[in-house]
Design a protein around this motif. Structure first.
Motif, mmCIF file in Angstrom:
data_model
loop_
_atom_site.group_PDB
_atom_site.id
_atom_site.type_symbol
_atom_site.label_atom_id
_atom_site.label_comp_id
_atom_site.label_asym_id
_atom_site.label_seq_id
_atom_site.Cartn_x
_atom_site.Cartn_y
_atom_site.Cartn_z
ATOM 1 N N GLN A 1 2.982 -4.479 -14.212
ATOM 2 C CA GLN A 1 2.678 -5.663 -13.735
ATOM 3 C C GLN A 1 1.716 -5.260 -12.165
ATOM 4 O OE1 GLN A 1 5.780 -8.481 -13.109
ATOM 5 N NE2 GLN A 1 7.139 -7.772 -15.065
ATOM 6 N N LEU A 2 0.622 -6.057 -11.957
ATOM 7 C CA LEU A 2 -0.176 -5.931 -10.998
ATOM 8 C C LEU A 2 0.416 -6.262 -9.732
ATOM 9 C CD1 LEU A 2 -3.138 -5.229 -10.198
ATOM 10 C CD2 LEU A 2 -3.697 -7.881 -10.205
ATOM 11 N N LYS A 3 1.695 -7.028 -9.459
ATOM 12 C CA LYS A 3 2.367 -7.217 -8.190
ATOM 13 C C LYS A 3 2.968 -6.120 -7.875
ATOM 14 C CE LYS A 3 6.516 -9.144 -10.358
ATOM 15 N NZ LYS A 3 7.361 -10.304 -10.404
ATOM 16 N N ASP A 4 3.489 -5.134 -8.780
ATOM 17 C CA ASP A 4 4.047 -3.925 -8.394
ATOM 18 C C ASP A 4 3.155 -2.896 -7.914
ATOM 19 O OD1 ASP A 4 6.583 -4.683 -8.875
ATOM 20 O OD2 ASP A 4 6.246 -4.485 -10.854
ATOM 21 N N TYR A 5 1.709 -2.886 -7.895
ATOM 22 C CA TYR A 5 0.589 -1.981 -7.499
ATOM 23 C C TYR A 5 0.757 -2.158 -5.961
ATOM 24 C CZ TYR A 5 -2.913 1.410 -8.469
ATOM 25 O OH TYR A 5 -3.922 2.503 -8.631
ATOM 26 N N ARG A 6 1.164 -0.758 -5.202
ATOM 27 C CA ARG A 6 1.025 -0.921 -4.035
ATOM 28 C C ARG A 6 -0.331 -0.656 -3.247
ATOM 29 N NH1 ARG A 6 6.755 -0.998 -3.157
ATOM 30 N NH2 ARG A 6 6.153 -1.085 -1.074
ATOM 31 N N PHE A 7 -1.136 -1.690 -3.301
ATOM 32 C CA PHE A 7 -2.317 -1.846 -2.566
ATOM 33 C C PHE A 7 -2.409 -1.401 -1.187
ATOM 34 C CE2 PHE A 7 -2.830 -4.610 -6.462
ATOM 35 C CZ PHE A 7 -4.075 -3.690 -7.063
ATOM 36 N N ARG A 8 -1.091 -1.814 -0.445
ATOM 37 C CA ARG A 8 -0.826 -1.287 0.938
ATOM 38 C C ARG A 8 -1.276 0.125 1.137
ATOM 39 N NH1 ARG A 8 4.300 -4.010 3.124
ATOM 40 N NH2 ARG A 8 5.080 -2.419 1.728
ATOM 41 N N LEU A 9 -0.546 0.858 0.206
ATOM 42 C CA LEU A 9 -0.605 2.431 0.229
ATOM 43 C C LEU A 9 -2.157 2.774 0.040
ATOM 44 C CD1 LEU A 9 0.425 5.305 0.613
ATOM 45 C CD2 LEU A 9 1.074 5.109 -1.751
ATOM 46 N N VAL A 10 -2.867 2.345 -0.890
ATOM 47 C CA VAL A 10 -4.241 2.470 -1.071
ATOM 48 C C VAL A 10 -4.985 2.246 0.120
ATOM 49 C CG1 VAL A 10 -6.105 1.693 -2.492
ATOM 50 C CG2 VAL A 10 -3.995 2.202 -3.777
ATOM 51 N N LEU A 11 -4.771 0.976 0.744
ATOM 52 C CA LEU A 11 -5.644 0.620 1.952
ATOM 53 C C LEU A 11 -5.302 1.730 3.104
ATOM 54 C CD1 LEU A 11 -7.277 -1.473 3.675
ATOM 55 C CD2 LEU A 11 -4.972 -2.561 4.098
ATOM 56 N N TYR A 12 -4.201 2.044 3.174
ATOM 57 C CA TYR A 12 -3.712 3.256 4.278
ATOM 58 C C TYR A 12 -4.827 4.409 4.165
ATOM 59 C CZ TYR A 12 0.250 0.272 5.473
ATOM 60 O OH TYR A 12 1.250 -0.680 5.889
ATOM 61 N N LEU B 1 -1.736 5.868 10.889
ATOM 62 C CA LEU B 1 -2.248 5.755 9.107
ATOM 63 C C LEU B 1 -1.295 6.985 8.520
ATOM 64 C CD1 LEU B 1 -5.837 5.172 9.699
ATOM 65 C CD2 LEU B 1 -4.148 3.503 8.701
ATOM 66 N N LEU B 2 -1.320 8.146 9.134
ATOM 67 C CA LEU B 2 -0.528 9.258 8.562
ATOM 68 C C LEU B 2 0.885 8.864 8.294
ATOM 69 C CD1 LEU B 2 -2.231 12.312 10.002
ATOM 70 C CD2 LEU B 2 -2.257 11.762 7.478
ATOM 71 N N ALA B 3 1.642 8.205 9.372
ATOM 72 C CA ALA B 3 2.851 7.943 9.353
ATOM 73 C C ALA B 3 3.187 7.005 8.445
ATOM 74 C CB ALA B 3 3.383 7.548 10.816
ATOM 75 N N LEU B 4 2.364 5.726 8.354
ATOM 76 C CA LEU B 4 2.548 4.599 7.310
ATOM 77 C C LEU B 4 2.315 5.205 5.985
ATOM 78 C CD1 LEU B 4 0.449 1.845 9.068
ATOM 79 C CD2 LEU B 4 2.792 1.805 8.930
ATOM 80 N N ILE B 5 1.432 6.167 5.739
ATOM 81 C CA ILE B 5 1.462 6.854 4.295
ATOM 82 C C ILE B 5 2.604 7.500 4.040
ATOM 83 C CG2 ILE B 5 0.178 8.587 2.915
ATOM 84 C CD1 ILE B 5 -2.136 7.952 4.432
ATOM 85 N N GLY C 1 5.857 3.512 -8.118
ATOM 86 C CA GLY C 1 5.891 2.422 -7.588
ATOM 87 C C GLY C 1 5.566 1.376 -8.737
ATOM 88 N N LEU C 2 4.969 1.404 -9.664
ATOM 89 C CA LEU C 2 4.973 0.562 -10.982
ATOM 90 C C LEU C 2 6.207 0.535 -11.614
ATOM 91 C CD1 LEU C 2 1.133 1.180 -11.915
ATOM 92 C CD2 LEU C 2 1.907 -0.876 -10.852
ATOM 93 N N GLN C 3 7.134 1.150 -11.469
ATOM 94 C CA GLN C 3 8.175 1.512 -12.503
ATOM 95 C C GLN C 3 9.422 1.188 -11.585
ATOM 96 O OE1 GLN C 3 7.919 4.094 -15.794
ATOM 97 N NE2 GLN C 3 5.985 4.954 -14.982
ATOM 98 N N PRO C 4 9.639 0.437 -10.668
ATOM 99 C CA PRO C 4 10.758 0.225 -9.832
ATOM 100 C C PRO C 4 12.175 -0.123 -10.448
ATOM 101 C CG PRO C 4 9.613 -1.725 -9.931
ATOM 102 C CD PRO C 4 8.985 -0.987 -10.721
ATOM 103 N N LYS C 5 13.155 -0.049 -9.892
ATOM 104 C CA LYS C 5 14.658 -0.266 -10.450
ATOM 105 C C LYS C 5 14.799 -1.231 -11.002
ATOM 106 C CE LYS C 5 17.094 2.773 -7.137
ATOM 107 N NZ LYS C 5 18.155 2.946 -5.872
#
Length: 374
Positions: A6-17, A291-295, A368-372
């Protein structure tokens, strides 16, 4: 191998960082050495392709081949020992170290890829034998499996990567559920041993360390006495301080620039943080650290929500990989630790390092695409 996600589970925030810090790194590399900027951009493109493909592959399927992953890693590391000739264009010596492979005109460093491959291997192994982790037999087996690649890398020689691998391994063991009794016992033995070791190597006639390593440590402890060995770190500190709040600007031609004067070696790799400090100032350095800390935090957060234990170990292993290496690089550049050459993740020049980091992020994204909740 591939699943419906599901696209909503793709962590685009991590990609942005990741993209934000990689772009900063590319800009700083271009300022340090213009000819390398285009190669770093190619590394970003290759890394992006690898990250996207891996992020859509089922990591649990890949982990089924964990022994093959381990064996493949050892083979790559051993191939480095084959000399570079017209008939066997594999291992290549650069600056006195044999760490690179040449295959079909491409040069890459297996020891960088080893960090990710060992994370995958130990993630599966610890998931499978989690219940027996705190037995001495299992710890001995894990130690031997770790020491095999670590010793090969140490003999290349590549001490900095070996130190990075040790940090990653300890993080995975801790997350794997290592008993606090064992941790306490190790500290009870390790701390006094470290104190004795330090006191011994500080003796003028010590024979434990070779002269090169000894002088590096002494240059850190007594830079005035060992000025020839300490100049690089001292100039790095000077460069970072000269940037003040907002820096002197990228690609500046200032005659007062420590970088422009050629007073720092390896500006595009080990001491890239010094260039960032001088040209981007406190704001730029703080942004890189943030940014490193956020990643790292994002990787840990994804790992906490993983559907299985191996996914948690992969994410925490990658977090340890990025966090530990960043900590050492910045400590060296600021004079907090003795000088040892280790790249700053996503910022330092190095296509193998950059592509491997993007691949590692790809595995975290797949976790992240396969959460609990599923």
């Amino acid at each position: 191998m591939f699943k419906q996600y599901q696209l909503k589970d793709y962590r685009f925030r991590l990609v942005l960082y990741v993209y934000a810090i990689s772009i900063i790194g590319t800009l700083v590399i271009g300022s340090a050495q213009r000819s390398l900027q285009s190669q770093q951009m190619i590394g970003m493109v290759l890394g992006t392709a690898a990250m996207v493909v891996i992020s859509l592959m089922d990591y649990t399927w890949i982990l089924k081949f964990y022994w093959l992953i381990y064996g493949f890693n050892l083979v790559l590391l051993l191939l480095v020992k084959i000399p570079f000739t017209d008939f066997a264009p594999l291992g290549k010596e650069v600056n006195g170290s044999v760490r690179w492979l040449n295959v079909a005109g491409f040069q890459f460093q297996p020891s960088e890829l080893a960090k990710l491959l060992l994370i995958l291997f130990f993630a599966k192994l610890l998931e499978k034998y989690r219940e027996s982790l705190n037995t001495w037999k299992m710890l001995a087996i894990l130690g031997v499996l770790f020491l095999l690649p670590a010793v090969i890398i140490k003999e290349q020689p590549d001490l900095s990567t070996t130190i990075s691998l040790i940090g990653i391994f300890l993080v995975i063991l801790y997350i794997g559920g290592l008993s606090y009794k064992i941790i306490g016992g190790a500290l009870a033995v390790g701390v006094p041993s470290a104190i004795v070791f330090i006191s011994l190597i500080l003796q003028p006639d010590q024979k434990i360390l070779d002269d090169y390593a000894f002088r590096r440590i002494m240059a850190w402890l007594d830079p005035a006495k060992y000025a020839d060995d300490a100049y690089q770190q001292q100039n790095s500190i000077m460069a970072i301080g000269s940037g003040q709040l907002v820096g002197q600007g990228l690609n500046n031609n200032s005659v007062y620039s420590v970088k422009n004067g050629g007073f720092i070696a390896e500006t595009e790799t080990d001491f890239i943080f010094a260039v960032a400090g001088e040209e981007l100032g406190f704001v730029g350095c703080a942004t890189i650290i943030l940014l490193l800390a956020l990643i790292v935090l994002e990787c840990i957060w994804i790992g906490k929500r993983s559907r299985d234990f191996s996914g948690t170990l992969i994410c925490c292993g990658v977090a340890g990989y990025i966090g530990f290496q960043s900590f050492i690089n910045i400590c060296v550049a600021t004079g907090i630790m003795p000088n040892t050459g280790i790249p700053l993740p996503f910022v330092s020049y190095g296509m193998t390092s950059l592509v491997t980091l993007f691949m590692a992020v790809g595995f975290v994204l797949n976790v992240g695409l396969q959460p609990k909740k599923y």
